[in-house]
Design a protein around this motif. Structure first.
Motif, short mmCIF file in Angstrom:
data_model
loop_
_atom_site.label_atom_id
_atom_site.label_comp_id
_atom_site.label_asym_id
_atom_site.label_seq_id
_atom_site.Cartn_x
_atom_site.Cartn_y
_atom_site.Cartn_z
N ALA A 38 0.76 -1.23 0.16
CA ALA A 38 0.26 -0.17 0.19
C ALA A 38 0.38 1.73 0.32
O ALA A 38 0.59 2.47 -0.91
N ALA A 39 2.13 1.24 0.90
CA ALA A 39 3.05 2.40 0.48
C ALA A 39 3.42 2.46 -0.37
O ALA A 39 3.43 4.16 -1.15
N ALA A 40 3.92 1.59 -1.40
CA ALA A 40 4.39 1.97 -2.56
C ALA A 40 3.65 2.42 -3.56
O ALA A 40 3.86 3.02 -4.74
N VAL A 41 2.11 1.86 -3.79
CA VAL A 41 0.99 2.79 -4.75
C VAL A 41 0.41 4.06 -4.19
O VAL A 41 0.68 4.47 -5.03
N MET A 42 0.58 4.06 -3.04
CA MET A 42 0.75 5.69 -2.55
C MET A 42 1.08 6.66 -2.54
O MET A 42 1.11 7.79 -2.84
N LEU A 43 2.44 6.11 -2.52
CA LEU A 43 3.73 6.78 -3.22
C LEU A 43 4.22 7.09 -4.28
O LEU A 43 4.74 8.14 -4.79
#
Length: 598
Positions: A280-285
């Motif tokens: 989720a962090a990679a998607v958000m960033l």
């Protein structure tokens, strides 16, 4: 020598060797002392016999004859009689003079009046051979009076036999030591193997355990301390296997939980190195894979410089930053080790784009309501003050002003009515009177009601009946409100001579009612927002035509409450098509579902 087995063998051999050397030395010394005491006793006995049988009452000239007749109890003993000056008077080593001359230390001691015994004195025998002797010398006084010694009895014994016996004993002890060392080496090896075998097995098991193989079970070969240690190792291995299985299960559970979280989670070490980051962090960033360290992270997204790794006692810090068209809320929280020192930093990311949009929409809604109410209120206030100031006396002007006030009051009433309708839909307070509606007849009636307005603008409003009956389940008044809103909007916002066409299509689940016009259309940027409250594509034109900006929002709520939906397709400059989707089956309404569940 790194193996404990060889250390044990060497120590065991060393211990046996020391014991054997000490015991052998003790035995040799004891045997030697015993032999010496025995020889001294023999020499003393022979000396006493010489004194009794030869010297006492005898003539010195007869000492030689009598001495040769005196027999000793042991083989190899020599007897001699010397005068006070050490001259030999008689000797068993020869039969007649000249007699041998002796210079033994024991003779000198006897000349001084002391009995003396000496060992390991080397001298030649009567045959000229060098031998080792044990000698005994005792002074003898002639008569019964006291005084200096008159004679000296000197006896000596060949110690070669004793030394030979001791050498043989020494050889026997050395052989015994060698045999004992060999047996000790064999037994030490067996003992060391018995002791180190389980230890080596434990070491191998520990190495396998360190490499990750927790399924270790060693054979317990004894009930001693080594066996207890092996049992404890097996118990430890089983407990570690259970704990590692539980830890692995918990780790997998946490990883699944972490990677399926809607929030992004990033962890940095105290040196700023990336420890972990979920999907989720990679998607958000907006990256395929999070590989940035802390410094690269805050620089890439222009995060405030007040965020740093060593946050001290500060519990957390929140920062909002944009990523493309999204808004991300980052919560920076340090975590500590057992000593209270900062060990790293955890960053929790939340996508607040929708929340921010809702906040913006709420602010815009409040601003729109304020604006929509302020304009008619200002008009009412202005015309009222004008009437109070004297315009009321002019009937024509007064009636004109009152008409405007009445129109603005109606406008505010419509606005409040629409807002109340939306509020009731939001609070699930709307109850629908569901009946069967035949849409061919219903739409024909709608066209007849609005045809006069279309013709007034030179527009062509038409309905194309469907090939068979179209029955939908709905609240007739609410469905009529939706259809009328869409048709009147098409009439209002289409230019003169425009064509407005109503027709029906269907698929497996829905009847679709289309209202297609050839008006100016809606731009691509405005199209997704036409169902928002108070949103107008052409604000000035909408207000001039009396619109509140809530009609399509209410229509969308009505369609969704019927289990359907309202969609729009448009191309700017060519026209718009609004589509109402009605389910073919009677929908179960939200409040009906709640009532049935209770």
């Amino acid at each position: 020598m790194r193996s404990i087995k060889w250390k044990l063998i060497v120590m065991y051999l060393g211990l046996v060797l020391i014991v054997m050397i000490v015991s052998g030395t003790y035995i040799l010394l004891s045997l030697r002392n015993i032999e010496i005491d025995k020889s001294r006793q023999q020499l003393e006995t022979y000396a006493e016999k010489i004194n009794e049988q030869v010297i006492e009452g005898g003539d010195p000239n007869e000492f030689q004859v009598k001495l040769l007749r005196t027999v000793s109890n042991a083989v190899g003993i020599q007897g001699n009689i010397l005068d006070a000056d050490g001259e030999t008077l008689a000797s068993t080593t020869v039969t007649e003079a000249p007699y041998p001359v002796y210079t033994d230390q024991s003779i000198i001691a006897a000349m001084n009046g002391m009995t003396s015994f000496s060992t390991q004195k080397k001298s030649t025998d009567s045959f000229g051979l060098l031998r080792e002797w044990m000698s005994y010398a005792a002074p003898v006084k002639a008569g019964t009076g006291e005084g200096e010694a008159t004679y000296i009895i000197y006896t000596r014994l060949d110690a070669s036999d004793m030394q030979t016996s001791l050498n043989e004993t020494t050889n026997t002890i050395v052989a015994a030591v060698a045999i004992a060392l060999f047996l000790a080496a064999v037994m030490g090896y067996v003992f060391a193997q018995t002791l180190t075998g389980p230890i080596l097995a434990l070491t191998k098991g520990a190495k396998n355990m360190a490499e990750g193989n927790m399924n270790q079970s060693l054979k317990v070969r004894s009930s001693d301390e080594i066996g207890q240690l092996t049992s404890s190792f097996n118990y430890m291995a089983s407990e570690l296997a259970k704990n590692m299985t539980e830890i692995s299960r918990e780790k997998n559970r946490l990883e699944i939980l972490l990677h399926n979280m809607s929030d992004g989670v990033i962890s940095f070490s105290k040196d700023g190195e990336l420890m972990l980051a979920n999907a989720a962090a990679a998607v958000m960033l907006g990256v395929e894979k999070m590989e940035m360290n802390f410094t690269e992270f805050i620089r890439a997204y222009d995060i405030s410089s007040s965020v740093y790794l060593d946050m001290g006692n500060e519990p957390s810090k929140k920062v909002i930053f944009p990523v493309g068209k999204q808004f991300i809320n980052a919560n920076f929280s340090p975590y500590y080790d057992k000593d209270g020192e900062v060990e790293g930093l955890v960053v929790v990311l939340q996508d607040i784009t929708e929340q921010k949009k809702l906040d913006d929409m709420r602010k815009e809604f409040v601003a729109n309501v304020s604006h929509e109410l302020r304009t008619p209120l200002t008009t009412v206030k202005s015309y009222t003050e004008t009437l109070i100031e004297g315009a009321i006396d002019d009937k024509e002007i007064a009636m004109d002003f009152l008409g405007i006030i009445d129109s603005e009051a109606d406008r505010m009433a419509f606005l409040v009515r629409d807002l109340l309708q939306l509020t009731r839909f939001d609070n699930k307070q709307v109850r629908l009177d569901i009946t069967e509606i035949e849409m061919n007849d219903f739409l024909n009636m709608t066209v007849r009601q609005n045809k006069i307005h279309a013709e007034a603008k030179g527009q062509q409003l038409s309905f194309e009946p469907y090939e068979h009956m179209v029955v939908v389940h709905g609240d007739r008044d609410r469905v009529g409100q939706v259809v009328n809103n869409i048709v009147t909007n098409a009439i209002k916002y289409s230019l003169e001579q425009a064509t407005i066409r109503i027709y029906i299509t269907e698929d497996e689940q829905y009847y679709k009612i289309h209202v297609k016009d050839t008006g100016m259309g809606i731009s691509r940027e405005d199209l997704p927002r036409i169902f928002e409250r108070f949103y107008r594509v052409d604000k000035a034109r909408s207000r001039a035509m009396g619109g509140t900006g809530l009609g399509l929002a209410i229509a969308k709520e009505i369609m969704e409450s019927h289990g359907g939906r309202l969609t729009a397709e448009s191309e700017y400059g060519k026209g718009t098509t609004m589509t109402m989707w009605f389910p073919k089956e009677r929908p179960i309404l939200d409040y009906e579902r709640e009532e049935s569940s209770t």
